[in-house]
Scaffold this motif. Structure first.
Motif, PDB file in Angstrom:
ATOM      1  N   VAL A  48      22.629  45.270  34.452  1.00 43.02           N
ATOM      2  CA  VAL A  48      21.911  44.291  35.268  1.00 43.02           C
ATOM      3  C   VAL A  48      21.603  43.104  34.371  1.00 43.02           C
ATOM      4  O   VAL A  48      21.150  43.276  33.232  1.00 43.02           O
ATOM      5  CB  VAL A  48      20.592  44.880  35.816  1.00 43.02           C
ATOM      6  N   GLY A  49      21.859  41.909  34.867  1.00 40.39           N
ATOM      7  CA  GLY A  49      21.596  40.734  34.057  1.00 40.39           C
ATOM      8  C   GLY A  49      21.243  39.529  34.904  1.00 40.39           C
ATOM      9  O   GLY A  49      20.837  39.652  36.067  1.00 40.39           O
TER      10      GLY A  49
ATOM     11  N   VAL B  49      14.426  59.415  34.651  1.00 41.19           N
ATOM     12  CA  VAL B  49      14.682  58.070  35.172  1.00 41.19           C
ATOM     13  C   VAL B  49      15.271  58.186  36.575  1.00 41.19           C
ATOM     14  O   VAL B  49      16.187  58.972  36.832  1.00 41.19           O
ATOM     15  CB  VAL B  49      15.651  57.302  34.248  1.00 41.19           C
ATOM     16  N   LEU B  50      14.745  57.406  37.491  1.00 42.49           N
ATOM     17  CA  LEU B  50      15.158  57.508  38.890  1.00 42.49           C
ATOM     18  C   LEU B  50      16.545  56.925  39.128  1.00 42.49           C
ATOM     19  O   LEU B  50      16.931  55.922  38.525  1.00 42.49           O
ATOM     20  CB  LEU B  50      14.154  56.774  39.785  1.00 42.49           C
ATOM     21  N   ARG B  51      17.273  57.579  40.024  1.00 43.32           N
ATOM     22  CA  ARG B  51      18.521  57.006  40.542  1.00 43.32           C
ATOM     23  C   ARG B  51      18.218  56.351  41.870  1.00 43.32           C
ATOM     24  O   ARG B  51      17.607  56.961  42.755  1.00 43.32           O
ATOM     25  CB  ARG B  51      19.581  58.081  40.714  1.00 43.32           C
ATOM     26  N   ARG B  52      18.627  55.102  42.007  1.00 42.54           N
ATOM     27  CA  ARG B  52      18.354  54.347  43.223  1.00 42.54           C
ATOM     28  C   ARG B  52      19.661  54.002  43.933  1.00 42.54           C
ATOM     29  O   ARG B  52      20.744  54.032  43.342  1.00 42.54           O
ATOM     30  CB  ARG B  52      17.568  53.075  42.885  1.00 42.54           C
ATOM     31  N   ASP B  53      19.547  53.630  45.167  1.00 32.55           N
ATOM     32  CA  ASP B  53      20.710  53.267  45.971  1.00 32.55           C
ATOM     33  C   ASP B  53      21.032  51.799  45.716  1.00 32.55           C
ATOM     34  O   ASP B  53      20.444  50.902  46.345  1.00 32.55           O
ATOM     35  CB  ASP B  53      20.416  53.523  47.450  1.00 32.55           C
ATOM     36  N   VAL B  54      21.940  51.560  44.783  1.00 27.33           N
ATOM     37  CA  VAL B  54      22.318  50.195  44.416  1.00 27.33           C
ATOM     38  C   VAL B  54      23.750  49.951  44.869  1.00 27.33           C
ATOM     39  O   VAL B  54      24.661  50.703  44.507  1.00 27.33           O
ATOM     40  CB  VAL B  54      22.210  49.981  42.895  1.00 27.33           C
TER      41      VAL B  54
ATOM     42  N   SER C 151      18.373  51.394  38.047  1.00 22.75           N
ATOM     43  CA  SER C 151      18.741  52.739  38.471  1.00 22.75           C
ATOM     44  C   SER C 151      19.430  53.472  37.327  1.00 22.75           C
ATOM     45  O   SER C 151      20.199  52.870  36.562  1.00 22.75           O
ATOM     46  CB  SER C 151      19.689  52.661  39.674  1.00 22.75           C
ATOM     47  N   ALA C 152      19.195  54.778  37.229  1.00 23.32           N
ATOM     48  CA  ALA C 152      19.752  55.570  36.126  1.00 23.32           C
ATOM     49  C   ALA C 152      21.268  55.467  36.059  1.00 23.32           C
ATOM     50  O   ALA C 152      21.848  55.449  34.967  1.00 23.32           O
ATOM     51  CB  ALA C 152      19.331  57.026  36.276  1.00 23.32           C
ATOM     52  N   HIS C 153      21.941  55.399  37.211  1.00 25.45           N
ATOM     53  CA  HIS C 153      23.400  55.386  37.169  1.00 25.45           C
ATOM     54  C   HIS C 153      23.954  54.034  36.718  1.00 25.45           C
ATOM     55  O   HIS C 153      25.162  53.910  36.485  1.00 25.45           O
ATOM     56  CB  HIS C 153      23.983  55.779  38.533  1.00 25.45           C
ATOM     57  N   ARG C 154      23.096  53.028  36.573  1.00 23.45           N
ATOM     58  CA  ARG C 154      23.514  51.747  35.997  1.00 23.45           C
ATOM     59  C   ARG C 154      23.066  51.631  34.548  1.00 23.45           C
ATOM     60  O   ARG C 154      23.068  50.538  33.974  1.00 23.45           O
ATOM     61  CB  ARG C 154      22.936  50.587  36.818  1.00 23.45           C
ATOM     62  N   MET C 155      22.671  52.754  33.951  1.00 19.97           N
ATOM     63  CA  MET C 155      22.176  52.755  32.573  1.00 19.97           C
ATOM     64  C   MET C 155      23.095  53.591  31.687  1.00 19.97           C
ATOM     65  O   MET C 155      23.672  54.591  32.120  1.00 19.97           O
ATOM     66  CB  MET C 155      20.761  53.324  32.511  1.00 19.97           C
TER      67      MET C 155
END
Length: 948
Positions: free
Chosen positions: A71-72, A252-257, A224-228
């Motif tokens: 994310v940027g 760390v939470l996974r979110r719907d991104v 979101s965790a899956h973007r980390m």
């Protein structure tokens, strides 16, 4: 954030993205990190989708970790540009488990560590290192930033002001100003247009509650965790590292991104070809050619952009740059991917022009497209790709492992770009030759798709850019002029590079005849003093040769310095056609002036070093008496000296401090008139004077046998007129008198900058380590008080600044909100309060241990080891025990001795302070001490610590 902190590692900025596959273990595929990398790796995919790489490094002194969020600034809302960067600032300021905003900073600093973060177009990267024993508590604190950050409302105003200060601190940076023009003119629908740094205006900082709500919404949507991706390195087993990571980062939470690939073009098709004319602050001229290209990320095995960039950016005989230089039109050239993102990117060719080159810019443009056409017609060949594959393979297999903090930061970003199995070697991998992909890329490099940026002081501007007010004008849908007869004749001389003769083939490792831990002296007569060590500890077929050619006369004056500088620049330019292919093959050359003469460094694969050294020595002795080349090199040096005052104010102060403290150093404005008076005949004569009867101090460290080291020594002896009886001038460091001195540094920047340099009364190891403990202890406090609490500015730093054994402490502030008197008073107040604070023996012991840990750190690669030996040798420590001496002095330092040194350094009656004030408007009536009105006269009459 990238705060200017002396002891914090720099981040490796990249815009990278990838999906990873689960369940891959590297344990059965050693050596995963290359032949010279003995670390163990394990890849994990946590249940929440976070990608993790664990690195077990049994020999490490420190542990490190980095977490990269995909994310940027491209994700900033249009109405709050800079929000991703602002979030990076706010994230550090407390969590539910560790609510104290300064606790993380203090913990890391007290345990010999550093931390930082950066925000780029598609990434935000957080990283730290720490004494390895403290990895678990450090990770516990670090993990909470991504689990339960507070984003405390009371810090919103403070940190948004810090963002504004960061923006203002670099308002005169020409790179950013030019970049701002491009951002202003790209497709309004493309997120590249976003102002990534942010400001009070773009963040709508007046409504703090709304800003914080926007921050919370941004974090909740994108973090979101899956973007980390996480990388953790330390001297523990992989099982132990996994046990530290899983329970913490699985929270760390996974979110719907949603997927967010960019599909709009950078520039509208109807605007192309496009030309921007940009007026810089510096006296510089450039022209760049940008071409929008497709998404290259999935093509990392074939790397078509790197292939094409390598051919266009080559600097050997017949290359585009060599042709432009021969005409006196260009100084430097670079080519390759300038920018990439999820969905596309840009390939560019950028050229630094001379005044004559600017006048012939249409011919330059014609030559650029002629070079592209040559690559298209004759340059797409499998053998060239295979050569890149060999170079990439060698570079990866025998890479020098960087220090842990930089390594984990880079790898965390790479986890988004490469498949898990290629996360380490992906940047070096050329495993799939694709003529189709190369030709598809070349099809985009046509005049009808080009964006040209012309940068020059002569530009007549009609517009100003959005955030840096850069003057510019723009032409859309232009028609490029046809090539002139001169351009056509020059284009006929362009040639593609031949096979690289510097590629190493002998990669065998030398075994030392005797296992010695430091270099031994091979020779000490006939003007040649040679030290050698077969260093097999890093397992790379590389080495470094360091040479000091001591001037026979011991001359160190300004005129000599100016001629010396021009001579070395002329030699370096002449060597460029040799140096460039050598650099591609992993060989590097550096020539630099020294107070005693000239330093030469050659490092890289050792097999072909003698060829390069021979060419360097021949060119040093007899540089080509080419008046056109000399004029171009001299003009480039003069412009560089003229432009030196345009850097950020704090950099000016640091440069000026160094030249004030060293008797034989010169300011750029002092060198400038001396350089302008030098002619070619004087430089050619200077080469003979500087080398006739010189003596050589040589250090050879790495993959060299004793026989090979003697061969190198023999080459130096054969090529140079060496002699004994060399004058070795002393190394003199300013000895400050008691009281306060002030030096005003002229600056065109609107920010105020203030530097306080406090010097110990005695030049010895005891005072050096005392000041080191002081700096270790107060640096976090200084940052917290003046930046966080007082909000004086973005650049706030305190650090030890020893010059040989003359101990010193620097406190530095650049402020957009306060005048120099206010900043100086705040620094003075801080020193008084800090000295009077109750610093108990336990705190002293803790920070003494942290400094000791830093001193005891082993070199992480061969270059660091060689540099340590060379620094010791240059100052006469032939036992190579410079660090050991400091360690012994630190071990012997008692709390009572340290307190007495603190009192003497800060005491009103005993302190020795040099203030440097950088401002366009200083009230001399309010200066705190004696003004240095004439620097040259001051240095002539000053007292000096003299070192051999």
């Amino acid at each position: 954030m990238r705060n200017y902190r002396f002891n914090l590692a720099s981040a490796v900025v990249a815009a990278l993205l990838l999906t990873a596959c689960a369940g891959i273990s590297f344990l059965d595929k050693q050596p995963v990190g290359g032949i010279a990398d003995h670390r163990e790796y394990k890849y994990l995919l946590l249940d929440n989708g976070m990608r993790v790489l664990l690195v077990s490094d049994r020999d490490a002194d420190k542990a490190a970790a980095a977490l990269d969020v995909n994310v940027g600034s491209r994700h900033d809302p249009d109405e709050r540009q800079g929000l991703a960067h602002f979030l990076e600032h706010m994230l550090f300021l407390g969590t539910q488990k560790y609510p104290d905003a300064g606790e993380y900073e203090r913990f890391i600093n007290a345990h010999a560590g550093g931390h930082n973060a950066y925000t780029s177009f598609e990434h935000t990267n957080y990283f730290f290192d720490v004494a390895h024993e403290q990895l678990e508590p450090a990770l516990d604190r670090f993990s909470r930033f991504f689990i339960d950050p507070l984003f405390n409302e009371k810090y919103v105003s403070r940190e948004v002001n810090a963002v504004e200060s960061e923006y203002r601190a670099r308002i005169r940076d020409d790179r950013r100003r030019i970049y701002d023009v491009v951002k202003t003119e790209v497709n309004p629908a493309h997120p590249f247009r976003h102002f990534s740094v942010g400001s009070l205006q773009t963040l709508q900082a007046a409504d703090e509650a709304a800003l914080r709500n926007a921050l919370l919404e941004f974090y909740g949507r994108w973090y979101s965790a899956h973007r980390m991706s996480l990388v953790v390195s330390g001297p523990r087993s992989l099982e132990e590292l996994e046990a530290l990571v899983r329970p913490r980062f699985s929270q760390v939470l996974r979110r719907d991104v949603p997927e967010d690939k960019i599909t709009v073009p950078l520039f509208k098709a109807e605007d192309l070809p496009l030309r921007m004319h940009i007026q810089p602050l510096q006296n510089s001229r450039e022209i760049s050619y940008g071409f929008e290209i497709g998404d290259m990320k999935s093509l990392y095995r074939s790397k078509p952009a790197a292939y094409v960039g390598n051919l266009l950016g080559h600097e050997g005989e017949g290359s585009l740059l060599a042709t432009l230089k021969a005409q006196g039109w260009a100084e430097t050239l670079s080519a390759g991917t300038a920018f990439d993102f999820n969905g596309g990117g840009m390939l560019s060719v950028s050229i630094t022009l001379t005044e004559s080159g600017y006048a012939h810019r249409d011919d330059v443009t014609a030559l650029v497209f002629a070079a592209i056409d040559l690559v298209r017609r004759k340059g797409v060949e499998r053998w060239r790709f295979e050569e890149l594959a060999v170079l990439g393979h060698q570079q990866f297999q025998y890479r020098n492992i960087p220090d842990a903090i930089n390594d984990v930061s880079a790898i965390a970003s790479q986890l988004h770009e490469y498949s898990a199995e290629h996360v380490l070697n992906g940047p070096y991998l050329y495993s799939k030759y694709s003529e189709t992909a190369i030709r598809q890329l070349l099809a985009d490099l046509v005049p009808g798709r080009v964006q040209i940026a012309v940068v020059a002081p002569e530009i007549k501007a009609t517009k100003k850019s959005a955030y840096y007010s850069t003057p510019y004008s723009i032409e859309r849908g232009i028609n490029l002029p046809p090539a002139s007869s001169l351009a056509k004749s020059l284009a006929a001389k362009l040639a593609l590079p031949p096979p690289n003769i510097f590629i190493a083939h002998d990669l065998s490792l030398r075994t030392p005849a005797v296992d010695v831990r430091t270099p031994v002296q091979l020779k000490s007569d006939e003007g040649l003093d040679v030290w050698h060590r077969t260093d097999a500890g890093f397992g790379v077929p590389k080495g470094s040769i360091n040479i000091l050619l001591r001037a026979p006369s011991g001359e160190t004056g300004l005129v000599y310095a100016a001629r010396n500088l021009l001579w070395l620049n002329l030699v370096d330019d002449e060597l460029n056609s040799w140096e460039y292919p050598a650099n591609l093959a992993g060989l590097n050359v550096a020539l630099r002036p020294d107070r005693r003469g000239v330093q030469i460094t050659i490092r890289g694969y050792n097999e072909k070093q003698h060829k390069l050294l021979e060419q360097v020595l021949e060119t040093l002795k007899a540089p080509a008496a080419d008046s056109a080349r000399f004029s171009r090199v001299k003009d480039e040096l003069v412009r560089g000296l003229q432009n030196s005052r345009q850097v950020e104010p704090y950099r000016l102060l640091m440069k000026d401090l160094g030249t004030l403290l060293r008797k034989k150093d010169w300011l750029h404005e002092e060198l400038l008139p001396a350089v302008e008076r030098v002619d070619l005949a004087q430089v050619v004569a200077h080469a003979g004077i500087a080398l006739d009867g010189t003596a050589a101090l040589v250090q050879i460290n790495g993959n060299y046998s004793g026989k090979e080291a003697r061969r190198i020594a023999g080459l130096i002896q054969q090529k140079l007129p060496l002699a004994d009886g060399i004058i070795n001038p002393s190394d003199d460091v300013l000895q400050l008198p008691r009281g306060e001195l002030v030096n005003i540094v002229a600056s065109e920047h609107k920010d105020t900058s203030v530097l306080a340099y406090l010097q110990a009364a005695s030049a010895d190891k005891a005072h050096r380590v005392s000041v080191g403990v002081i700096a270790q202890m107060l640096s976090s406090d200084f940052y917290r008080v003046l930046r966080t609490e007082k909000q004086l500015g973005y650049v706030v730093s305190a650090y030890a600044y020893p010059q040989r054994d003359a101990a010193g402490l620097v406190l530095l502030v650049q402020s957009p909100v306060a005048d120099s008197e206010t900043v100086r008073a705040e620094i003075g107040e801080f020193l008084t309060q800090w000295q009077q604070s109750a610093i108990d023996e336990a705190a002293f012991d803790r920070h003494k241990a942290a400094l000791l840990s830093r001193l005891l750190e082993s070199p992480t690669n061969l270059w660091e080891a060689s540099d340590r030996y060379w620094r010791d040798l240059l100052i006469g420590y032939t036992a190579f025990d410079g660090r050991e001496q400091l360690v012994n002095a630190l071990n012997a330092l008692t709390y009572e001795q340290w307190r007495s040194h603190v009192k003497a350094l800060f005491g009103a009656d005993t302190r020795r302070v040099l203030w440097l004030l950088g401002s366009s408007n200083v009230d001399v009536r309010r200066l705190p001490g004696r003004l240095i009105a004439d620097r040259i006269a001051f240095k002539r009459d000053a007292r000096w610590f003299s070192f051999p």
